[in-house]
Design a protein around this motif. Structure first.
Motif, PDB file in Angstrom:
ATOM      1  N   ALA A  53       0.873  -1.044  -0.048  1.00  0.00           N
ATOM      2  CA  ALA A  53       0.028  -0.035  -0.111  1.00  0.00           C
ATOM      3  C   ALA A  53       0.809   1.075   0.046  1.00  0.00           C
ATOM      4  O   ALA A  53       0.512   2.183  -0.744  1.00  0.00           O
ATOM      5  CB  ALA A  53      -0.866  -0.166   1.211  1.00  0.00           C
ATOM      6  N   LEU A  55       2.660   1.786  -3.534  1.00  0.00           N
ATOM      7  CA  LEU A  55       1.862   2.102  -4.491  1.00  0.00           C
ATOM      8  C   LEU A  55       0.997   3.546  -4.048  1.00  0.00           C
ATOM      9  O   LEU A  55       0.014   3.821  -5.095  1.00  0.00           O
ATOM     10  CB  LEU A  55       0.756   1.044  -4.757  1.00  0.00           C
ATOM     11  N   ASP A  56       1.223   4.015  -2.912  1.00  0.00           N
ATOM     12  CA  ASP A  56       0.682   5.073  -2.394  1.00  0.00           C
ATOM     13  C   ASP A  56      -1.007   4.792  -2.582  1.00  0.00           C
ATOM     14  O   ASP A  56      -1.590   6.064  -2.938  1.00  0.00           O
ATOM     15  CB  ASP A  56       0.806   6.317  -3.438  1.00  0.00           C
ATOM     16  N   ALA A  57      -1.304   3.780  -2.104  1.00  0.00           N
ATOM     17  CA  ALA A  57      -2.741   3.381  -2.171  1.00  0.00           C
ATOM     18  C   ALA A  57      -3.464   3.748  -0.983  1.00  0.00           C
ATOM     19  O   ALA A  57      -3.098   3.405   0.202  1.00  0.00           O
ATOM     20  CB  ALA A  57      -2.687   2.075  -2.378  1.00  0.00           C
ATOM     21  N   GLU A  58      -4.699   3.879  -1.154  1.00  0.00           N
ATOM     22  CA  GLU A  58      -5.595   4.088   0.051  1.00  0.00           C
ATOM     23  C   GLU A  58      -6.278   2.977   0.481  1.00  0.00           C
ATOM     24  O   GLU A  58      -6.400   1.975  -0.291  1.00  0.00           O
ATOM     25  CB  GLU A  58      -6.862   5.499  -0.557  1.00  0.00           C
ATOM     26  N   CYS A 110      -6.596  -4.667  -5.199  1.00  0.00           N
ATOM     27  CA  CYS A 110      -5.846  -3.323  -5.509  1.00  0.00           C
ATOM     28  C   CYS A 110      -6.588  -2.877  -6.615  1.00  0.00           C
ATOM     29  O   CYS A 110      -6.190  -3.557  -7.638  1.00  0.00           O
ATOM     30  CB  CYS A 110      -4.509  -3.330  -5.267  1.00  0.00           C
ATOM     31  N   VAL A 114      -6.394  -0.383  -9.723  1.00  0.00           N
ATOM     32  CA  VAL A 114      -5.450   0.479 -10.238  1.00  0.00           C
ATOM     33  C   VAL A 114      -6.140   1.641 -11.000  1.00  0.00           C
ATOM     34  O   VAL A 114      -7.446   1.990 -11.062  1.00  0.00           O
ATOM     35  CB  VAL A 114      -4.514  -0.278 -11.053  1.00  0.00           C
ATOM     36  N   THR A 122      -5.213   2.403  -5.683  1.00  0.00           N
ATOM     37  CA  THR A 122      -3.921   3.268  -6.154  1.00  0.00           C
ATOM     38  C   THR A 122      -4.132   3.901  -7.104  1.00  0.00           C
ATOM     39  O   THR A 122      -4.848   3.557  -8.246  1.00  0.00           O
ATOM     40  CB  THR A 122      -2.700   2.233  -6.328  1.00  0.00           C
ATOM     41  N   SER A 163       2.310  -0.155 -11.709  1.00  0.00           N
ATOM     42  CA  SER A 163       2.073  -0.960 -10.345  1.00  0.00           C
ATOM     43  C   SER A 163       2.778  -2.244 -10.368  1.00  0.00           C
ATOM     44  O   SER A 163       3.558  -2.402  -9.594  1.00  0.00           O
ATOM     45  CB  SER A 163       0.570  -1.291 -10.174  1.00  0.00           C
TER      46      SER A 163
END
Lengths: 303, 117, 114
Positions: B7, B10-13, B69, B71, B94, B101
């Protein structure tokens, strides 16, 4: 490190579970010397339809409400249980598998059987259809799944077992074009199968088959049914709908061939892989379809 | 690699499963085709997809994938999030494209999902 | 980097348009929705996909892709090869899954978003 996973199927339960696990231990009994009028009182007060007859802990006969009625009609007033009981009793041992009991109950058409301890030969309990159902339900923890209970009343499950000796059948309704709910049937089936301790790889394959089949019903039809039959050595999944049917089955089985509309493709389905996937992960697949009657898909997975 | 590290990379929320970020991920399944994810994935993989409908969660459940996830910054509809909560399947989102990714994750001791047989 | 250099670096096999490998690769795109490729991929991109039917060639033409890479051992349909040869769109195949191919290409400097 190889961890051996135990293969336990639902039907194995009835082979694995023993009478002692489900029987009623607290049994009302009478002795050969009990008077028939006293026996009548016992039937009335305990609301039962018969009792084993025991002498010194040993089973010597069985007596039922029918014997009581016969006695009322033509018996002597002073008669005792000994004169009215049936001496030849079909029994089961406490270490016998449930399958044995089910077949005995079925064969003799009895509602209950006395249970005897194999070593001491003494009466240790009584087993009925109800005890077996309850024991099986408890074992597979089905009690928690209210929906399935509603669909399959306990008696029904028992009927299934009786009919095929060892088969469990699950049924799920699939609503056509309802993409949000799609997969819910598979989800429940998966949960049920995992409670039966089906081998994980078999479980995954069965779930994939069920899911692709369910998606086909959702995408192409106005609805249908999904069935799963679990029997010794085999899970069979059947998906049935009432149309529109597949025009060219051979073509439909070609990888990549699809008649899906664009909205379906945008959702990640309809790439012409569904039927191929089912064929791939199952051991046998049968597909019958006619434009008038709809489609029936059957996939079998050996366990 | 943990889901938390993925996370962050990938700068994912994290949309669902804040409490499950310590789970280990070893494989990634990259696809927009659910039928592909079903048969050509291995249990325990992370599904990387551009699709956000509830069937991604169903697919994860059926194929026993560990997390999903999304994208390209595509946020899933509420019903997808609800279903993921119900099934206990973590969802990430992300802004990074699918291609990038994979690029970011590739050198981090993760594997793809090869055809099963 | 040209398509030819990419093929050598990523161990790909050419299935169609073997005479059109000198195009410069501008970047990579991955995804299995044809409409999304048309909407998002850039000219000169190489497209990594699962699809094998002739429509992929049509999409490649629209976007002017440099090549298409089929993953996980997928083989193009006959019609796809024919069309790709005609239109000069190289079709490349690999036994590797998308994740590994993209990872390799990325390491070779073929990036996604600019």
């Amino acid at each position: 490190m190889v961890k051996r996973t135990r293969l336990m199927r639902s039907q194995e339960l009835i082979y694995e579970m023993r009478v002692a696990e489900v029987m009623t231990k607290d049994v009302v009994t009478v002795t050969p010397k009990t008077s028939m009028s006293k026996f009548g009182d016992i039937l009335r007060s305990k609301r039962i339809s018969g009792t084993p007859v025991v002498s010194g802990g040993f089973l010597v006969g069985i007596i039922s409400i029918e014997d009581f009625i016969n006695w009322l009609e033509k018996g002597s007033k002073k008669a005792r249980v000994k004169q009215c009981m049936t001496e030849k009793v079909i029994t089961v041992f406490d270490d016998e598998p449930l399958a044995q009991v089910i077949s005995k109950l079925e064969h003799y058409r009895y509602g209950r059987l006395p249970v005897i301890d194999r070593d001491s030969k003494k009466l240790v309990g009584l087993v009925t259809n109800g005890d077996i159902i309850e024991g099986l339900l408890h074992k597979v923890e089905r009690v928690h799944n209210e929906e399935e209970i509603r669909r399959h009343q306990a008696s029904n499950i028992f009927d299934d077992i009786i009919v095929d000796q060892t088969t469990l059948i699950y049924e799920y309704r699939v609503i056509g074009k309802d993409f949000k709910q799609a997969g819910a049937g598979t989800s429940r089936l998966r949960k049920t199968l995992s409670r039966l301790e089906i081998h994980p790889q078999v479980l995954r394959r069965a779930a994939i088959v069920a899911y692709e089949a369910e998606m086909n019903i959702v995408i192409y039809t106005d609805g249908g049914d999904l069935f799963a039959k679990v029997e010794p050595g085999m899970i069979t999944i059947v998906a049935r709908d009432k149309g529109p049917g597949i025009e060219n089955i051979e073509l439909a089985l070609t990888p990549g061939y699809s008649t899906a509309e664009d909205w379906v493709r945008q959702l990640g389905f309809g790439a012409g892989m569904g039927l191929c996937n089912i064929k791939k992960v199952s051991d046998e697949m049968f597909l019958d379809s006619s434009v008038d009657d709809g489609t029936r898909l059957e996939a079998r997975i050996a366990i | 690699m943990t889901l938390r590290e993925i996370a962050e990379l990938l700068d994912a929320e994290v949309l669902v499963g804040e409490d499950k970020l310590d789970m280990e991920i070893e494989r990634v399944c990259v696809t927009d085709l659910m039928s592909e994810a079903l048969v050509f994935s291995q249990p325990g993989a992370l599904l990387l997809t551009g699709l956000t409908n509830p069937q991604t969660v169903r697919t994860a459940e059926v194929a026993e994938l560990r997390a999903v996830c999304f994208v390209r910054g595509r946020r899933p509809p509420d019903e997808t999030i609800e279903l993921a909560r119900e099934k206990g399947i973590p969802l990430l989102c992300t802004p990074v494209l699918m291609y990038d990714s994979c690029g970011l994750l590739y050198n981090r001791d993760l594997q793809g999902c090869s055809p099963e047989r | 980097m040209t398509v030819k250099e990419m093929i050598q670096g990523a161990d790909l096999e050419v299935k169609a348009a073997a005479n059109c490998l000198d195009t410069e690769v501008t970047g990579g795109y991955s995804g299995d929705l044809i409409s999304a490729v048309i909407a998002n991929a850039e000219e000169g991109n190489v497209w990594i996909t699962w699809h094998v039917h002739p429509n992929i060639v049509a999409a490649a033409l629209v976007v002017k892709l440099a090549a298409i890479i089929l993953i996980s051992g997928r083989q193009p349909e006959e019609e796809t090869v024919k069309k790709a040869d005609e239109e000069g769109i190289p079709i490349l195949v690999s036994k590797q899954p998308a994740f590994a191919i993209i990872g390799k290409l990325n390491n070779m400097g073929i990036m996604g978003e600019k």
